[in-house]
Each structure stands twice: as structure tokens, then as C-alpha cells.
Design a protein around this motif. Structure first.
Motif, PDB file in Angstrom:
ATOM      1  N   UNK A 199       1.006  -1.232   0.027  1.00 14.94           N
ATOM      2  CA  UNK A 199       0.191  -0.068   0.071  1.00 14.94           C
ATOM      3  C   UNK A 199       0.754   1.285   0.054  1.00 14.94           C
ATOM      4  N   UNK A 200       0.279   2.390  -0.749  1.00 16.72           N
ATOM      5  CA  UNK A 200       1.186   3.490  -0.898  1.00 16.72           C
ATOM      6  C   UNK A 200       1.556   4.124   0.378  1.00 16.72           C
ATOM      7  N   UNK A 201       0.527   4.134   1.379  1.00 14.01           N
ATOM      8  CA  UNK A 201       0.684   4.850   2.669  1.00 14.01           C
ATOM      9  C   UNK A 201       1.735   4.348   3.378  1.00 14.01           C
ATOM     10  N   UNK A 202       2.315   3.001   3.167  1.00  8.77           N
ATOM     11  CA  UNK A 202       3.199   2.215   3.898  1.00  8.77           C
ATOM     12  C   UNK A 202       4.597   2.912   3.382  1.00  8.77           C
ATOM     13  N   UNK A 203       4.764   3.433   2.329  1.00  9.32           N
ATOM     14  CA  UNK A 203       5.825   3.959   1.625  1.00  9.32           C
ATOM     15  C   UNK A 203       6.081   5.468   1.780  1.00  9.32           C
ATOM     16  N   UNK A 204       5.021   6.324   1.869  1.00 15.30           N
ATOM     17  CA  UNK A 204       5.207   7.896   2.031  1.00 15.30           C
ATOM     18  C   UNK A 204       4.418   8.442   3.219  1.00 15.30           C
ATOM     19  N   UNK A 205       3.676   7.629   4.295  1.00 17.47           N
ATOM     20  CA  UNK A 205       3.152   8.129   5.459  1.00 17.47           C
ATOM     21  C   UNK A 205       4.064   9.174   6.106  1.00 17.47           C
ATOM     22  N   UNK A 206       3.699  10.099   6.866  1.00 22.78           N
ATOM     23  CA  UNK A 206       4.405  11.210   7.126  1.00 22.78           C
ATOM     24  C   UNK A 206       5.505  10.838   8.289  1.00 22.78           C
ATOM     25  N   UNK A 207       5.325   9.755   8.879  1.00 26.71           N
ATOM     26  CA  UNK A 207       6.119   9.077   9.896  1.00 26.71           C
ATOM     27  C   UNK A 207       6.462   7.608   9.934  1.00 26.71           C
ATOM     28  N   UNK A 208       7.838   7.236   9.986  1.00 33.53           N
ATOM     29  CA  UNK A 208       8.009   5.652  10.015  1.00 33.53           C
ATOM     30  C   UNK A 208       7.586   5.047   8.678  1.00 33.53           C
ATOM     31  N   UNK A 209       7.951   5.797   7.516  1.00 27.05           N
ATOM     32  CA  UNK A 209       7.420   4.892   6.502  1.00 27.05           C
ATOM     33  C   UNK A 209       8.823   4.180   5.993  1.00 27.05           C
ATOM     34  N   UNK A 210       8.316   3.144   5.093  1.00 28.28           N
ATOM     35  CA  UNK A 210       9.382   2.334   4.455  1.00 28.28           C
ATOM     36  C   UNK A 210      10.573   2.933   3.571  1.00 28.28           C
ATOM     37  N   UNK A 211      10.055   3.981   3.135  1.00 26.49           N
ATOM     38  CA  UNK A 211      11.319   4.591   2.355  1.00 26.49           C
ATOM     39  C   UNK A 211      12.154   5.309   3.281  1.00 26.49           C
ATOM     40  N   UNK A 212      11.786   6.120   4.285  1.00 27.20           N
ATOM     41  CA  UNK A 212      12.754   6.550   5.302  1.00 27.20           C
ATOM     42  C   UNK A 212      13.361   5.529   6.148  1.00 27.20           C
ATOM     43  N   UNK A 213      13.030   4.550   6.378  1.00 28.39           N
ATOM     44  CA  UNK A 213      13.530   3.361   7.140  1.00 28.39           C
ATOM     45  C   UNK A 213      14.756   2.940   6.273  1.00 28.39           C
ATOM     46  N   UNK A 214      14.324   2.523   4.974  1.00 30.36           N
ATOM     47  CA  UNK A 214      15.733   2.101   4.277  1.00 30.36           C
ATOM     48  C   UNK A 214      16.734   3.371   4.023  1.00 30.36           C
ATOM     49  N   UNK A 215      16.302   4.408   3.799  1.00 26.88           N
ATOM     50  CA  UNK A 215      17.274   5.709   3.839  1.00 26.88           C
ATOM     51  C   UNK A 215      18.270   5.563   4.888  1.00 26.88           C
ATOM     52  N   UNK A 216      17.497   5.342   6.241  1.00 24.32           N
ATOM     53  CA  UNK A 216      18.323   5.334   7.338  1.00 24.32           C
ATOM     54  C   UNK A 216      19.347   4.131   7.459  1.00 24.32           C
ATOM     55  N   UNK A 217      18.855   3.069   6.726  1.00 23.84           N
ATOM     56  CA  UNK A 217      19.664   1.755   6.786  1.00 23.84           C
ATOM     57  C   UNK A 217      21.023   2.112   5.875  1.00 23.84           C
TER      58      UNK A 217
END
Length: 308
Positions: free
Chosen positions: A283-301
Motif C-alpha cells: 500500500x502506498x501509505x506504507x511508503x510515503x506516510x509522514x512518519x516511520x514509512x518504509x522509504x525513510x527506514x531504508x534511507x536510514x539503513x
């Protein structure tokens, strides 16, 4: 549409069809896509944010998306809803886990104002007022969301994830990122106190009045890859919350989004570590929600993340 429910609509839509047994827009040009390429030193996977309920106006999908899928060896989705055994088990578990216990019914649990609002909504939809009475408050809210979406003429059978599942059959290995029990537990509120389910249901009933406007924005945002507009759609009917309600909302988001996003991010990392060529659809919201989304998590890794 309540942003808290977007992530699990695809199963709910199919379940509602079982339980109830009973608009297109002009084609818009893609400017960008909710599609990312995630890479480490020697491999990459694709991540596509999908709409679980859609209509025919979403198709055909842009060639950038189709080409990324065709180049991949495997398809990963939240849950393989094209598998009849998955649907059967989902129905069984939903009935078991979503039911109130100790001979209670929903009308015994809800405050009078929430019960009256639910009964009024059912009356306007020509649904028996006691249709939801066997559900706990959280499961009632999730099921209500699915019914509301179906009334907009959006259809789980036209969802982006199901499109790729059908295309992958006999061509690619299909991976479920979650088990049936894990996903059903989310939308039946396993471990969630009734007080949070009641908060959830009360807000959803109020926000359904804005659903048509939200759907229009979601449709336009997804077709053009416009994350700002997607956020507007997610928050269109969100009223200002007091401190107590904000804390309740955090519990909702942790259950529906944050904990699941962390787990799905770990799956992406594993695919990269194993040099697997995977096309991931969630679901798109998992990737771009304003907090703790998958894209941000992967960036931090420390992974390389490129939007296509």
C-alpha cells in the motif's frame, strides 16, 4: 477515507463480498510514480506503492511500472489475495478473531452516540442495523471502511496489487510479506482495547462523509505520483485532535503502519542481501506516510533509494 485503514483494504473488500453476497476519470499523464528502486552495493529491488481498491481508469499502467515488473524474477505483496486458500483462511480467522467475546454484542459496547451514528449510517445504506453487532469495535470499523469503499465503485478486483498477482501467476514466484494471521490480526484488532476501537469507529463514521472527495484526490495523486496530494487526501477529513485522542491515534498507527513498516523493511533488506530481483507491491501509505514509512527506514539503513 481514513488513512488508518488504507493498508488492509484488499482482503476486506473480498471478505465483504462474501459476507454481503450482496467513475471513471479522464486519463491523466504520469509525471512520476510511486515506484522506487532500492539498491545496495551489488543488487536492487523495486518498491511500488499500490492502491488496493481501484477502477478501470487506472489502466493501462505506465510502461515504467510494467517494465520494472517484467525485469523482476519474483513478486512480493503484503498477502497473496489471489490464492483461494488465503481467502478461505482469512474468512475463518476474521470470524474467529473479530468477534466479541463473553456473549457481548457491539450495541452493548458502544456509547449511545456512536451506536446511533452507526445505526443511522446502516439505515442510509440499506444494511440491517445489527449487521455489525457481532464484531468488536475495531473489526466493525475495518469492515465499515471496506463497505464504504465499495460504494464508491472502487473495486478490490481492480486493485493494483491484484493486477500484478494475476500477471505473475505461472511466471514469477509470489512472496507474501505477512501471514494470513498477521494481517487478519491487524484488521480485527487483536490485542487492541475496545476503547481504541471505539475511537477508531467513531472517527471513521464522521469521515465517511468526506469519502468521495478523498477518493478523487487519491486517484489523481496516485496517477501522477504526487505525494503532497496523497498526503492531502490522507488528511482531508482529519479533525484537530486533543492530547488524549492523539495518543489513541498513535496506538492505531503503530498497529496498522509502523510495526508493519519495520517488518516489511527487513524483508527488503533480506532480498538485497540475497541478491534477489524482487518487485515489491505494498500500500502506498506504507511508503510515503509522514512518519516511520518504509522509504525513510531504508534511507536510514544506508541503502540507495531512487524514485522512478
Amino acid at each position: 477515507m481514513m488513512k488508518r485503514t488504507l493498508a488492509v483494504f484488499e482482503i476486506l473488500g473480498l471478505l465483504v463480498a462474501v459476507f454481503l453476497s450482496g467513475c471513471s476519470t479522464p486519463k491523466e499523464e504520469y509525471s512520476k510514480h510511486f515506484l522506487w528502486k532500492v539498491s545496495d552495493e551489488n543488487s536492487s529491488v523495486y518498491l511500488l506503492g499500490c492502491i488496493h481498491f481501484a477502477d478501470s481508469s487506472f489502466y493501462p499502467l505506465d510502461s515504467v511500472i510494467i517494465n520494472a515488473f517484467d525485469r523482476s524474477d519474483e513478486l512480493a505483496v503484503e498477502l497473496d489475495i489471489s490464492d483461494s486458500s488465503v481467502i478461505k483462511e482469512s474468512v475463518r480467522l476474521s470470524s474467529e478473531l473479530g468477534a466479541l467475546k463473553d456473549e457481548k454484542t457491539l450495541d452493548m459496547v458502544l456509547p449511545e452516540d456512536v451506536l446511533n451514528s452507526l445505526d443511522s449510517l446502516c439505515l442510509s445504506w440499506y444494511i440491517p442495523s445489527d449487521f455489525f453487532y457481532g464484531y468488536n469495535p475495531w473489526a466493525a470499523a475495518m469492515t465499515l471502511s471496506a463497505i464504504a469503499l465499495q460504494r464508491t465503485k472502487f473495486d478490490a478486483r481492480l486493485g493494483i496489487d491484484l493486477f500484478f498477482l494475476m500477471r505473475a501467476h505461472e511466471k514469477k514466484q509470489i512472496i507474501s510479506l505477512e501471514t494470513v494471521e498477521e494481517q487478519v490480526s491487524v484488521f480485527t484488532g487483536v490485542g487492541i482495547p475496545d476503547s481504541i476501537g471505539i475511537f477508531y469507529l467513531k472517527n471513521l463514521i464522521q469521515e465517511i462523509a468526506m469519502l468521495d472527495s478523498s477518493i478523487t484526490l487519491f486517484r489523481r495523486a496516485w496517477k501522477t505520483g504526487n505525494d503532497s496530494l496523497f498526503h492531502v487526501a490522507m488528511n482531508l477529513s482529519t479533525k484537530k485532535l486533543d492530547h488524549s485522542d492523539s495518543l489513541l491515534l498513535e496506538v492505531v498507527n503503530e498497529n496498522v503502519y509502523y510495526s508493519r513498516n519495520r517488518k516489511m523493511s527487513e524483508s527488503v533488506e533480506k532480498f538485497l542481501a540475497e541478491n534477489r530481483n524482487v518487485f515489491v507491491v505494498v500500500g502506498t501509505a506504507h511508503l510515503i506516510s509522514e512518519k516511520e514509512n518504509i522509504i525513510d527506514i531504508l534511507h536510514r539503513k544506508g541503502l540507495t533509494v531512487e524514485q522512478l
